[in-house]
Scaffold this motif. Structure first.
Motif: not given
Ligand code: NDP
Ligand code: VSD
Length: 429
Positions: A217-242
């Protein structure tokens, strides 16, 4: 801008030298329209008018949207959980089995899967099916999913994580996190969706839940790769819901804070100190508490599932235009967005009082004085508030109508289109 604070080796918190707020900013913190300011009074009248006008509009929208609560039962249904051999996934499997679901779990290690099956059998008396596959291997995953049979509730919970500054992070580590967390979830949804869509009509609504993280939900120091992978899920989820709402499938995103699991134990062995400090501001949950919140959210078809108080605040602050099944929550999200702005301040960029000890202005201005450094600004511009509120309300309601089960379920797409058109013209008058 010079750096106003530094880490003290003996203190859990960075030492902060508070900066006096500039006069212009002080007046922004409290919203008091100045009666001598003609423009302010003008906007105040305008604003009151809009508030009055908006009430009948909202009532009207409510009757068009007519939200119907979604209920996704677990009893006697097939729940498929990836990463179900450890931590949060294992807790989910325990609870789903205890609620009378037929449970399948998937992970790589056969030993851990067997151990999980035994522990679930001991505590619930129920046998779960286990499948060994790597979510990065689509063919293996597809075979497992086909063998398990049509799924009612799909939970993509598998995940790998560790915290490292990007500069120190090897490329293969980044690719590994993105491949497992994001691509693995794509593989899973692709493998399971056809059978989920073709399930017999009398099986009731289905769910696809994706395990994100507050670091999604929010980028956090140390989590560039992890946050990016989890933010990606949000795009997947929002579009998939449609794409799946017409099939009576509800997508959920789960946002846990740090959770006590074997995975976290590993992660904590080598975590940058700043990451630990920031993450600590949202506390630590137990895996079964997270699983409980997650299953309740899934059962009610919630798109966003926060797990603790900080999670609810983060969900409000980052609601964006994500689907919102509750009329009231959609309203609150838009109102909050128009009135306040929450922003995170990178460590070392600006000094904030920490912990609260300063004047009331600073407390109001910087309500979250944790190492997370969330700055909360109150928007004092009435026109801005109005435009912000109505633009997000318009967009959210269009999505709200598109996704309202009542509209799609009852009368089909034609009806949906004219209602969307009507809402658009109403909201942009
Ligand atoms: N613990 C925490 O603090 C938080 C965790 N989360 C998220 O929750 C989820 C679960 O975390 P947690 O319970 O802590 O993790 P654990 O490390 O305890 O368990 C991870 C599970 O995922 C499986 N898994 C890992 N990689 C793969 C793969 N390539 N293919 C198939 N299965 C795989 C593991 O089994 P195996 O290794 O045998 O494959 C295991 O069952 C993750 O998505 C994580 O990002 C979110 C917020 C906080
Ligand atoms: C506006 C309101 C603000 C409230 C304060 C919120 C503080 C945010 C903290 C984020 C914690 C992130 C935990 C990630 C855990 C995780 O996923 C890992 N264990 C896996 O690597």
């Amino acid at each position: 801008m010079p750096c106003h604070h530094k880490f003290h080796p003996f203190s859990a918190f960075p030492i902060i030298h508070p900066l006096p707020l500039p006069a212009a900013q002080q007046s922004k913190i409290f919203f008091i329209p100045n009666p001598e300011n003609v423009m302010a009074s003008f906007f105040f009248v305008l604003f009151s008018l809009f508030v009055l006008l908006s009430i009948p509009l909202l009532v009207f929208l409510y009757f068009i949207a007519r939200p119907r609560p979604v209920k996704i039962p677990l009893k006697n249904r097939h729940v498929f959980i990836t990463g179900g051999s450890s931590g949060i996934g294992l807790a989910l499997a325990h609870q789903a089995a205890a609620e009378g679901a037929r449970v399948s779990i998937l992970a790589r290690s056969i030993d851990k899967l067997d151990e999980a099956r035994t522990s679930i059998r001991l505590s619930t008396g129920i046998d779960v099916s286990v499948f060994s596959a790597d979510v990065r291997d689509y063919d293996a995953l597809k075979r497992a999913v086909d063998e398990a049979g049509p799924i009612d509730v799909l939970i993509a919970n598998h995940g790998v994580f560790w915290a490292t500054e990007l500069e120190k992070q090897e490329l293969f580590g980044i690719k590994f996190m993105v491949d497992v967390n994001l691509m693995g979830s794509f593989n899973l949804v692709k493998a399971a969706l056809p059978a989920m869509k073709n399930r017999p009509k009398d099986r009731g609504p289905a769910s696809i839940a994706l395990m994100s993280s507050q670091a999604g939900q929010v980028g956090i120091y140390g989590y560039t790769a992890y946050s990016a992978s989890k933010f990606g899920l949000r795009g997947l989820a929002e579009a998939l819901q449609h794409e799946v709402v017409a099939d009576d499938i509800y997508v959920s995103l789960i946002f846990p804070p740090d959770t006590d699991t074997p995975g976290l134990l590993e992660e904590n062995k080598k975590k940058p100190q700043i990451t630990s400090l920031i993450v600590a501001s949202s506390g630590l949950m137990k895996a079964n508490e997270v699983a409980k919140k997650a299953l309740n959210g899934i059962k009610s078809g919630s798109f966003i599932i926060p797990c603790n108080f900080e999670g609810y605040m983060l969900a409000l602050a980052t609601a964006g235009l994500s689907p919102q099944g509750s009329f009231l929550m959609a309203f609150i999200e838009c109102a909050v967005h128009a009135l306040v702005k929450v922003q995170t301040i990178p460590q070392g960029a600006e000094a904030l009082p920490m912990p609260f000890s300063e004047t009331s202005e600073q407390i109001l201005g910087y309500a979250f004085s944790s190492p997370f450094n969330a700055e909360i600004m109150i928007n004092e511009n009435l026109l801005d508030q109005f435009l912000g509120f109505y633009s997000s309300m318009t967009m959210k309601f269009v999505k709200f109508i598109v996704l309202a089960k009542g509209v799609v379920g009852r009368k089909g797409r034609k009806c949906l289109q004219w209602k969307c058109g009507l809402i658009f013209s109403l909201c942009t008058w």
